[in-house]
Scaffold this motif. Sequence first.
Motif, PDB file in Angstrom:
ATOM      1  N   HIS A 234       0.826  -1.209   0.000  1.00  0.00           N
ATOM      2  CA  HIS A 234       0.000   0.000   0.000  1.00  0.00           C
ATOM      3  C   HIS A 234       0.859   1.258   0.000  1.00  0.00           C
ATOM      4  N   ALA A 235       0.381   2.269  -0.744  1.00  0.00           N
ATOM      5  CA  ALA A 235       1.029   3.591  -0.773  1.00  0.00           C
ATOM      6  C   ALA A 235       2.497   3.490  -1.171  1.00  0.00           C
ATOM      7  N   HIS A 236       2.771   2.698  -2.199  1.00  0.00           N
ATOM      8  CA  HIS A 236       4.153   2.556  -2.657  1.00  0.00           C
ATOM      9  C   HIS A 236       4.673   3.912  -3.141  1.00  0.00           C
ATOM     10  N   PRO A 237       5.823   4.359  -2.671  1.00  0.00           N
ATOM     11  CA  PRO A 237       6.255   5.734  -2.934  1.00  0.00           C
ATOM     12  C   PRO A 237       6.438   6.064  -4.413  1.00  0.00           C
TER      13      PRO A 237
ATOM     14  N   GLY B 294      -1.926  -1.920 -11.672  1.00  0.00           N
ATOM     15  CA  GLY B 294      -2.027  -0.575 -11.125  1.00  0.00           C
ATOM     16  C   GLY B 294      -1.687  -0.470  -9.655  1.00  0.00           C
ATOM     17  N   ASN B 295      -1.287  -1.589  -9.023  1.00  0.00           N
ATOM     18  CA  ASN B 295      -1.013  -1.622  -7.580  1.00  0.00           C
ATOM     19  C   ASN B 295      -2.138  -0.991  -6.760  1.00  0.00           C
ATOM     20  N   GLY B 296      -3.375  -1.307  -7.143  1.00  0.00           N
ATOM     21  CA  GLY B 296      -4.540  -0.806  -6.421  1.00  0.00           C
ATOM     22  C   GLY B 296      -5.292   0.276  -7.162  1.00  0.00           C
ATOM     23  N   PHE B 297      -4.642   0.969  -8.090  1.00  0.00           N
ATOM     24  CA  PHE B 297      -5.352   1.937  -8.922  1.00  0.00           C
ATOM     25  C   PHE B 297      -6.104   1.184 -10.016  1.00  0.00           C
TER      26      PHE B 297
END
Length: 438
Positions: free
Chosen positions: A71-74, A261-264
Motif C-alpha cells: 500500500h502507498a508505494h512511494p 495498477g497496484n490498487g489503482f
Amino acid sequence: MGTNLPRSAEANERLHRVIPGGAHTYAKGSDQYPEGMAPVISHGLGGHVWDVDGNEYVEYGAGLRAVSLGHAHPRVLEAVRAELGKGSNFIRPSIIEAEAAERFLENVPTADMVKFTKNGSDATTAAVRLARAATGRKLVAKCADHAFFSTDDWFIGTTAMNAGIPDETTEATVSFPYGDLQAAEELLQRHEGEIACMILEPAAAVGPPPGYLQGLRELATRHGVVLIFDEMITGFRWSAHGAQGLYGVTPDLSTFGKALGNGFAVSALAGKRELMELGGLHTDRERVFLLSTTHGAETHSLAAAIAVMDVYRDEDVITRLHTLGDRLAAGVRDVAAGIGVGDHVVVRGRSSNLVFGTLDEQLKPSQPYRTLFLRELVGGGVLGPSFVVSAALTEADIDKTIDVVAQACMVYRKALDANDPTPWMGGRPVQPVFRKYA
C-alpha cells in the motif's frame, strides 16, 4: 487483539444499509469472515492495514491480489501525484495513453496492441466479443476449473448465482477441464465450427502440465478458435510478462489487471493487431464496439501502471514475491505437521500466489474449519482469505504469520479430536461467494 471489534461492527451495519452485500466486491463481504470478525479498514501502509478499531494486521491478498507492491508505494504515489496536477480526463486522448500503451507492449511483447479499461470483467468480455466477431461463431468455451472470469452474463450464468440471466445466454457457454488436452480436443470436435474462443487462466493453483499450453495453442489454431489467456492474476505474479512470457506460449488475446495498477483502477486487453483492429478505425470489416469507457484512460491510473512496470523492471519484484512465499509455505507446513494437522491445513499454489485449504476429518474441504482457522488468524493480527504475499511484507511479518498459524493449528487439532469445529467457530460458518441464496 482479541475478537472485539465494536467500531467495525457499527461500520458493517452502515455498509449493509447503503450497499447491497455490504461491499463492492462479493469476495470482500462480511460473510467471507467469521461472525463478528470482519474488520473494516481505516488505512494501509506497505504490507499492513489498520481497522477502524485501531487494530493492526499483517495483510495477505491485498486488494484481491491487486496490491502486489504494498500500500502507498512511494514510486507509484509520486507518479500519480505528478499526473493529477495536469488533469485527469479530457475530451481527446492524453499523450500518456500512448506512453502507457507503448510501455505495456514493451512489457508484454507477445501483443501488438492494447486497450485499457477499469476492471477485469470489461476486458475479458471485450475479448469474448472480439472473438465472436472475428470468427462469426457463438459459443464460448471457458475453463471449468478457474473460479472467475467476468461479472457479465456469459460467465455468471454458469455459476450458482445465475438469477436474472436467460437460459439461452448460458447455453452459449461450454466448459473444458484444465490440463486435459484430450478433453479440449473432444469439445472442439463435438462443436466443430461453433466455438469462437477458449478462455482460461494459463496457470492457477496448479501449474500447466508439460506441453499443455502449447497443445492448446495448436488445437486453437487448427480449429480456427481464438485463444484467450486471462492473466489478471498471473500477470505480474508469475512474471512481469505474465504466464505467457514464463511458459513461452502466445495467445491471440490476453487480459491483464489487478497488480498492473497496484490498487489503482486499470486493466488491459491486449492481442494480435488483426483482431484488435476490428475495434479500431483501420479495418474493412464490420466494426466491433470493443471498449469505450469514460474513465478507461484516467491519466493518474495510467501513470500508476507505468510506475508499476518500472518498479518491476528495476527491483526484481517477482523474485521477492517468490522468496517470501517460499518462506511462508515452508513455515506453515512445518508447524501444521508438527501439531498433527499437516493433512488438514494445506498450502497450495505458486509461491507468489499461495492459497490455503482447510480440510475436515475425512480430508474434505470444510467451511466450518475454514471459519475456525480464519477466526484464529484475525484474532492474532493476520488478515487474509489466502496467503498471497505482497513485496512489502518483511521476513518478520512472515515469521509472525507462522506463529499465528501455529496457534490456529493447536485449536484446529482440538476440533479434530472433538470431531466438531462448532465450539471454536464463534457463530455461523463463512460462506462460498457463489451460492444460490444469501
